[in-house]
Design a protein around this motif. Structure first.
Motif, PDB file in Angstrom:
ATOM      1  N   ILE A 117       3.401  27.724 137.426  1.00  0.00           N
ATOM      2  CA  ILE A 117       2.484  28.221 138.454  1.00  0.00           C
ATOM      3  C   ILE A 117       3.139  29.356 139.241  1.00  0.00           C
ATOM      4  CG2 ILE A 117       1.246  27.590 140.571  1.00  0.00           C
ATOM      5  CD1 ILE A 117       1.140  24.677 139.315  1.00  0.00           C
TER       6      ILE A 117
ATOM      7  N   THR B 109      -3.952  32.158 141.336  1.00  0.00           N
ATOM      8  CA  THR B 109      -3.912  30.838 140.701  1.00  0.00           C
ATOM      9  C   THR B 109      -4.744  29.801 141.450  1.00  0.00           C
ATOM     10  OG1 THR B 109      -1.879  30.297 141.899  1.00  0.00           O
ATOM     11  CG2 THR B 109      -1.644  31.267 139.707  1.00  0.00           C
TER      12      THR B 109
ATOM     13  N   ALA C 213       0.000  26.703 144.412  1.00  0.00           N
ATOM     14  CA  ALA C 213      -1.073  27.594 143.969  1.00  0.00           C
ATOM     15  C   ALA C 213      -1.658  28.386 145.135  1.00  0.00           C
ATOM     16  CB  ALA C 213      -2.175  26.772 143.318  1.00  0.00           C
TER      17      ALA C 213
END
Length: 414
Positions: free
Chosen positions: A22, A32, A47
């Motif tokens: 991520i 994201t 994220a």
């Protein structure tokens, strides 16, 4: 990509092992959105947007995605997300493998059916649903040993074990069922003798390239858990060519036309034999390892392909060394653990971690869930990387509630 080109990416899965991926996606200028049913999953906090939603709650996911203006691509971090990624991509009109291909790639029985048509890379097998059928299948296969495995599971060697005689069938059947998804059948296949390997393969517009091949050290029988994956595998050039051809045939047979595939196989005296395939990057730190070993950032290339963008670097540019070593300790109740600073600060250790916490009870090694941690060592060649992993196993320790201390299992002492 610059800000004007930033793509929105839905990442399915946000556990501890997914955090580095991520972070890499954000560094590569992807916006994201991470979904995981566990609201405490560490990837949600890493994220741009975290969605504590079950990956199979499609309508809730679609509604949430729509609320953030949609996404340009969807990528699965593990086996659990392969089918949801294909389904959601179809609903949203995004680039993806087909739902049929996703079904093939998440069913060990479907793989075997498709690969049987290839012939030379396959192995004899049967698919059963009862213990009585299992005994009949073994009689038809003709001899022991055989492997029991769930047709459908979430990976991690769940339910996979070797059977040497009929007295072991009952236990192996129950173990396979315990690791299977609901209503899953059981696959019984002839055990193949040789060295186990895994390959990371990039496919774009139907053209596949093997990025790197690792060589595995497995847990003691009857279970089949990876204890170490070492790169690059010790293979002759002519063997690598045969393996590359096999990977291409395996991917084509399942209908995969883009993305990364993680292919596991046995290299025997008579050539390679397919075991199974994941339509995603290898688990855990495998993408970072593949990046170091091959020069190709397979996870970022997978992100690009999920958005319909051509890979920047589809072919390997190097062949460096790495060891993905898993920390295996004896069973017991954990009171604490030690990772010295000299280990954490070592320039050749990409990452190290203990996945247990104080008070956890560690069970005997049967699946990846009983691995207590990991160390990822990198170097210019395989030997150096493995020596660093061996050294690490002499530095790290766990303390049990009775005051005893244990070092991890060290494959160099085998």
């Amino acid at each position: 990509m610059n800000d004007n080109e930033k793509k929105k990416l839905l990442i399915l899965g946000g556990n501890q092992y997914n955090v580095s991926g991520i972070q890499e996606a954000r560094k590569a200028d992807f916006f994201t959105i991470v979904a995981d049913r566990n609201p405490q999953a560490p990837g949600l906090a890493e994220a741009d947007i975290g969605l504590p939603i079950d990956l199979f709650d499609y309508e809730k996911l679609l509604k949430a995605i729509d609320g953030y203006g949609g996404v340009d691509g969807i990528i699965s971090m593990a086996e659990a997300g392969v089918r949801p990624a294909a389904y959601l991509s179809k609903r949203l009109g995004l680039p993806s493998i087909s739902q049929e291909a996703a079904a093939n790639a998440t069913s060990k029985a479907a793989m075997r059916h498709k690969w049987r048509k290839i012939g030379k890379y396959s192995v004899e097998y049967d698919v059963v649903n009862t213990e009585e059928q299992a005994l009949q299948a073994i009689n038809q296969l003709g001899r022991f040993p055989v492997i029991f495995k769930p047709d459908r599971s979430f990976g991690g060697a769940r339910g996979v074990s070797l059977v040497d005689n009929k007295n072991q069938v009952h236990k192996a059947f129950l173990f396979a069922k315990s690791g299977a998804l609901p209503n899953s059948n059981i696959v019984i296949e002839r055990f193949v003798t040789g060295t186990e390997h895994s390959a990371e393969v990039l496919t774009w517009k139907g053209q596949s390239t093997v990025l790197c091949i690792g060589q595995k050290v497995k847990s003691p029988l009857p279970y089949r858990v990876d204890v170490s994956v070492q790169y690059p595998a010790q293979l002759a050039v002519q063997h690598e060519k045969v393996i590359s051809d096999m990977c291409y045939e395996a991917i084509k047979a399942l209908g995969l036309n883009q993305g990364i595939a993680h292919i596991e196989f046995v290299n025997t005296q008579n050539g390679p034999v397919l075991l199974e395939l994941g339509a995603r990057c290898g688990g855990g730190h495998t993408p970072q390892i593949a990046h170091h070993v091959s020069g190709v950032n397979e996870f970022i290339e997978a992100c690009r392909m999920s958005c319909g963008i051509q890979p920047l670097q589809p072919k390997p540019t190097s062949k460096k060394g790495a060891d993905y070593r898993f920390l295996i300790f004896p069973p017991g109740k954990i009171a604490g653990f030690s990772i010295p600073d000299r280990v954490q600060q070592h320039k050749n250790i990409l990452d190290i971690g203990i996945t247990l916490k104080t008070g956890d009870i560690l069970k005997s090694l049967c699946t990846t869930s009983e691995r207590a941690g990991y160390v990822v060592s990198i170097a210019g060649n395989r030997k150096e990387a493995s020596e660093i992993a061996d050294w690490t196993c002499k530095q790290v320790s766990i303390t049990y509630d009775d005051g005893s201390i244990s070092l991890p299992y060290n494959i160099s002492n085998k």
